[in-house]
Design a protein around this motif. Structure first.
Motif, short mmCIF file in Angstrom:
data_model
loop_
_atom_site.label_atom_id
_atom_site.label_comp_id
_atom_site.label_asym_id
_atom_site.label_seq_id
_atom_site.Cartn_x
_atom_site.Cartn_y
_atom_site.Cartn_z
N MET A 1 -0.16 -21.28 -3.73
CA MET A 1 0.99 -20.44 -3.38
C MET A 1 1.80 -21.16 -2.29
N SER A 2 3.08 -21.37 -2.57
CA SER A 2 3.92 -22.11 -1.64
C SER A 2 4.28 -21.25 -0.43
N ASP A 3 4.39 -21.92 0.69
CA ASP A 3 4.77 -21.22 1.92
C ASP A 3 6.25 -20.84 1.86
N ILE A 4 6.52 -19.62 2.27
CA ILE A 4 7.92 -19.17 2.36
C ILE A 4 8.40 -19.43 3.78
N ARG A 5 9.31 -20.35 3.86
CA ARG A 5 9.80 -20.73 5.20
C ARG A 5 10.89 -19.77 5.67
N LYS A 6 10.72 -19.33 6.87
CA LYS A 6 11.73 -18.45 7.46
C LYS A 6 12.91 -19.29 7.95
N PRO A 7 14.11 -18.76 7.80
CA PRO A 7 15.28 -19.51 8.28
C PRO A 7 15.18 -19.76 9.77
N GLN A 8 15.42 -21.00 10.16
CA GLN A 8 15.33 -21.37 11.58
C GLN A 8 16.62 -21.00 12.31
N VAL A 9 16.46 -20.44 13.48
CA VAL A 9 17.61 -20.06 14.31
C VAL A 9 17.88 -21.18 15.31
N ASP A 10 19.09 -21.66 15.30
CA ASP A 10 19.49 -22.69 16.24
C ASP A 10 19.73 -22.03 17.60
N LYS A 11 18.75 -22.13 18.47
CA LYS A 11 18.84 -21.43 19.76
C LYS A 11 19.99 -21.94 20.61
N GLU A 12 20.25 -23.25 20.52
CA GLU A 12 21.33 -23.82 21.33
C GLU A 12 22.69 -23.27 20.89
N LYS A 13 22.89 -23.20 19.57
CA LYS A 13 24.16 -22.67 19.07
C LYS A 13 24.30 -21.19 19.39
N LEU A 14 23.18 -20.46 19.31
CA LEU A 14 23.20 -19.03 19.64
C LEU A 14 23.51 -18.82 21.12
N LYS A 15 22.90 -19.66 21.94
CA LYS A 15 23.15 -19.58 23.38
C LYS A 15 24.60 -19.90 23.69
N GLU A 16 25.15 -20.91 22.99
CA GLU A 16 26.54 -21.29 23.20
C GLU A 16 27.48 -20.18 22.76
N ALA A 17 27.14 -19.50 21.66
CA ALA A 17 28.00 -18.42 21.15
C ALA A 17 28.09 -17.26 22.13
N PHE A 18 26.99 -16.98 22.85
CA PHE A 18 26.97 -15.85 23.79
C PHE A 18 27.20 -16.29 25.24
N ASP A 19 27.61 -17.54 25.43
CA ASP A 19 27.86 -18.05 26.77
C ASP A 19 29.16 -17.47 27.31
N VAL A 20 29.10 -16.84 28.48
CA VAL A 20 30.29 -16.25 29.10
C VAL A 20 30.59 -16.91 30.44
N SER A 21 30.06 -18.11 30.65
CA SER A 21 30.23 -18.78 31.94
C SER A 21 31.69 -19.07 32.25
N ASN A 22 32.52 -19.24 31.21
CA ASN A 22 33.94 -19.51 31.45
C ASN A 22 34.75 -18.24 31.66
N PHE A 23 34.10 -17.09 31.46
CA PHE A 23 34.82 -15.82 31.57
C PHE A 23 33.99 -14.81 32.35
N ASP A 24 33.23 -15.31 33.33
CA ASP A 24 32.38 -14.39 34.08
C ASP A 24 33.20 -13.61 35.10
N ILE A 25 32.63 -12.51 35.54
CA ILE A 25 33.35 -11.58 36.41
C ILE A 25 33.71 -12.22 37.74
N ASN A 26 32.86 -13.13 38.23
CA ASN A 26 33.13 -13.80 39.50
C ASN A 26 34.41 -14.64 39.42
N ALA A 27 34.60 -15.33 38.29
CA ALA A 27 35.80 -16.14 38.10
C ALA A 27 37.04 -15.25 38.00
N ILE A 28 36.92 -14.12 37.31
CA ILE A 28 38.06 -13.21 37.16
C ILE A 28 38.47 -12.65 38.52
N ILE A 29 37.47 -12.23 39.31
CA ILE A 29 37.76 -11.69 40.64
C ILE A 29 38.41 -12.75 41.52
N ARG A 30 37.91 -13.98 41.45
CA ARG A 30 38.50 -15.05 42.25
C ARG A 30 39.95 -15.31 41.81
#
Length: 373
Positions: A1-30
């Protein structure tokens, strides 16, 4: 019986997609803080109070009155039409006439942003705003030297004004010296944005799917600008917000971005970025520019004085430039300078400074000690 491989999640791309460092509240207040500090610095410049600028201030106030009249003309025309119609139809028992007038007022001020358009158009009619930016930049340099006169000259940053004034000035969007072409491009950009805004506004009234039009538009816009995380939050919130408030929020965001791009034109007209370099430049400073833009956009809505405040905003932008860019080299040595400015190098240091100590960084840095041979 062949192994069913789960789709791999690219953590780096996911982290980049949710990165708000360029739009954080500290920058807006400044950015909002820089609105106030920049305006204060601009108003301290005695050059603003010369006869030339007094004349321009008077023209600005007069222009503000004219702009308010121009905006009111369509509404006045509709009111006159409804007044004439009232002799035929009894409008006292209906409310649709008031809804038409209020709807026109809302579209002009929030959907099409007519006041901001008319104020911005002045840049292409007179060079006053460009001159105001350069005069203010010179004043920022002078003030910086005075504040650090007790320090070693070797530890101070280079000046901005002497080199920047040597660059040939072209339109920052079209890279042309033709006023007619620059004006045409500006009118086209505004017309395109206006048509898109009207189309989205109209589609939001469709049955069933209409309630998702504005949240979807906000998701698309914020996903491109600040990432998947904030865009998802805005989409989820936007479904439950009344249409009016969501439109005001979206158009305020669009208007503040457009305002910043226009205020920065004197800089980009001299330092020539490619389209991709300019996009990266704005993305790196997205939060701070939004805070700065939203601060002045709010002040621009003051009746009659809006155009005068626009001039103060342009002068304040000269101070802003010295905080988020490096001093430009002489034109003969400018190869590669624009590319080097895509990332905001001193972002973390600047955002961590106290409000009263914003001039503490931007020095050249001390030279490495020479080693004994």
């Amino acid at each position: 019986m062949s192994d069913i491989r789960k789709p791999q999640v690219d953590k780096e791309k996911l982290k980049e997609a949710f990165d708000v460092s360029n739009f954080d509240i500290n920058a807006i207040i400044r950015g909002v803080q820089l609105t106030l500090v920049g305006a204060q610095r601009a108003l301290q410049n005695p050059g603003i109070f010369t006869n030339e600028h007094y004349k321009q201030a008077a023209i600005a106030v007069a222009s503000g009155i004219i702009i308010r009249i121009l905006i009111a003309v369509p509404i006045i025309g509709v009111r006159v039409f409804l007044w004439v119609l009232s002799f035929v139809v009894n409008l006292d028992v209906v409310t649709w006439d008031d809804k038409i007038v209020h709807g026109l007022h809302f579209i002009e001020n929030h959907v099409l942003q007519i006041p901001l358009f008319l104020m911005t158009l002045m840049r292409y009619i007179t060079p006053t705003l460009d001159n105001l930016f350069m005069d203010s930049l010179q004043w920022v340099d002078i003030t910086y030297v005075q504040k650090h006169k007790g320090e070693s000259p070797d530890s101070l940053r280079d000046m901005y004004y002497p080199n920047l004034r040597q660059y040939s000035k072209k339109d920052g969007s079209t890279h042309t010296t033709s006023t007619a072409e620059a004006t045409t491009m500006f009118l086209w950009r505004f017309a395109r944005k206006g048509l898109i805004s009207l189309a989205i506004f109209a589609l939001s009234y469709l049955p069933i799917v209409g309630r998702f039009v504005l949240p979807a538009a906000s998701f698309y816009t914020f996903n491109k600008a600040v990432g998947l995380g904030p865009a998802s939050v805005i989409f989820g919130t936007g479904i439950f917000l009344p249409r009016r408030y969501l439109i005001i929020f979206l158009q305020t965001y669009f208007a503040s971005r457009s305002l910043m791009r226009e205020l920065l034109e004197p800089y980009f007209a001299r330092i020539h970025f490619t389209k991709q370099e300019k996009k990266a430049w704005f993305h790196s400073r997205e939060g701070l520019l939004f805070g700065f833009g939203i601060g002045f956009y709010t002040l621009l809505r003051v009746p009659l004085l809006g155009v005068l405040i626009y001039g103060i905003a342009e002068a304040s932008t000269a101070y802003l430039i010295t905080k988020i860019t490096d001093p430009p080299p002489p034109p003969a040595q400018s190869a590669g300078f624009a590319a080097s400015q895509q990332e905001w190098k001193n972002k973390h240091e600047f955002l961590s400074l106290d409000l009263a100590n914003m001039d503490a960084i931007h020095g050249k840095g001390r030279a490495e000690p020479k080693k004994d041979l």
